[in-house]
Design an enzyme around this catalytic site. Structure first.
Site, short mmCIF file in Angstrom:
data_model
loop_
_atom_site.label_atom_id
_atom_site.label_comp_id
_atom_site.label_asym_id
_atom_site.label_seq_id
_atom_site.Cartn_x
_atom_site.Cartn_y
_atom_site.Cartn_z
CB SER A 76 -0.96 0.01 1.31
OG SER A 76 -1.69 1.01 1.26
CB CYS A 77 1.02 4.24 -2.31
SG CYS A 77 1.75 5.77 -2.13
CB ILE A 78 4.00 5.42 2.54
CG1 ILE A 78 3.91 6.14 4.21
CG2 ILE A 78 4.90 6.18 1.93
CD1 ILE A 78 5.17 5.75 4.87
CB SER A 81 -1.56 4.27 3.42
OG SER A 81 -1.52 3.28 2.32
#
Lengths: 118, 97, 122
Positions: A76-78, A81
């Site tokens: 999941s892209c930080i 997210s």
């Protein structure tokens, strides 16, 4: 072949997560390696363990966890997210939070980066 | 290059855009709401008929059946997820979200 | 990672601010630009409206991305293509845009797309 998946929508609202999942299963059944499913935009909602869909419906979050058991990285892209309240404490099993640099590495490494979204 | 369309031609420009930039001979895959572009009826059917002279068209059977669509143009080839993967093996991909 | 440079094109087809896609798309472009790959952007359809000059998102309280567009050149993202037909359809000219672009005819854009290793719709 090596595949990567970029999923740009959350579960249920759009069909994208379902199509992506079916594609991954079919690709693995044909002997391909699916390196990772990278979640971007609202796609990050695919890995919240707070989801509890009705018993008689598919559990999309759990599907990704199960693909994780089979060696597919669920990422999941930080930045996406953080913006949406997806953090380590709500992360579903086998999912992890990482940066867009990892997506870039995936895009460089795989034979096909498949994009699913709206 | 395989062009993937997931939107109805009646509410979104994906179909027109994909056809604008697809090179002659590029295959087109209709998935999700994109399968409505594969119908033989309706005002989008003529666009499809014209495009069929330059492109092979495929429609994902799971999406066709889920939507109860029975009037696909007969030149549109119906494939399953396995066929989807096979197309991706053969072509680079341009997804028209 | 091998030595080969991959051609990655980001395609923007949505107008600004109504959704987050163009904004987060640009965030992705800037990160990828740091990886010494051949990065390009294609603005098509309503995506052209992302390039309009004088966008002021103050009243929306949205950050916007005018500044980000301005730094693309500094990140060596110099291949920024616009579809000529989308431009004509919307009554726009390159003078309306806040950055320098290369206007391509549909067949030229189709050719550019065909050359890519990876196309990412934003």
């Amino acid at each position: 072949m090596k595949f990567g998946i970029l999923l740009k929508e959350g579960p249920y609202n759009h069909q994208a997560a379902d199509t992506a999942y079916q594609f991954v299963k079919a690709a693995m059944a044909r002997g391909h390696e699916v390196e990772a499913v990278f979640l971007y935009n609202d796609g990050v909602y695919n890995v919240t363990n707070l989801a509890s869909p009705p018993q008689d419906d598919r559990n999309i979050v759990q599907r990704w966890s199960e693909l994780g058991d089979q060696g597919v990285e669920i990422l999941s892209c930080i930045a996406a997210s953080k913006r949406r309240g997806i953090a380590d404490e709500v992360l579903s099993r086998n999912a992890s939070i990482t940066g867009l640099g990892v997506l870039t590495d995936i895009a460089i490494r795989v034979d096909r980066l498949m994009i699913f979204g709206d | 290059m395989l062009h993937i369309i997931n939107k109805s031609p009646y509410c979104n420009g994906s179909f027109d855009m994909a056809l604008r930039f697809a090179l002659p001979g590029d295959p087109v895959l209709l998935i999700e709401d994109g399968i409505y572009a594969g119908r033989a009826k309706g005002c989008s059917a003529e666009k499809l008929a014209n495009a069929l002279s330059q492109h092979e068209f495929y429609a994902l059977i799971a999406d066709v059946e889920a939507r109860g669509v029975k009037d696909l143009n007969e030149a549109v080839q119906v494939i399953d997820y396995d066929g989807f993967v096979e197309l991706v093996e053969q072509h680079k991909v341009n997804t028209w979200l | 990672m091998g030595e080969e440079v991959k051609k990655i094109m980001h395609v923007v087809r949505r107008p600004p601010h109504g959704t987050i896609y163009p904004y987060e798309g640009l965030e992705m472009v800037l990160i990828m630009a740091a990886y010494d790959q051949e990065i390009s952007m294609a603005f098509i359809g309503d995506g052209l409206f992302c390039l309009l000059k004088d966008q002021d998102t103050t009243k929306l309280e949205i950050k916007g991305f005018m500044k980000t567009l301005g730094v693309l050149e500094d990140y060596d993202v110099e291949q920024i293509y616009v579809d000529s037909k989308s431009m004509a359809e919307r009554g726009l000219t390159p003078d309306d845009f806040c950055i320098a672009v290369e206007v391509l005819e549909p067949d030229e854009m189709g050719q550019k797309m065909a050359e890519q290793d990876c196309i990412i719709p934003q």
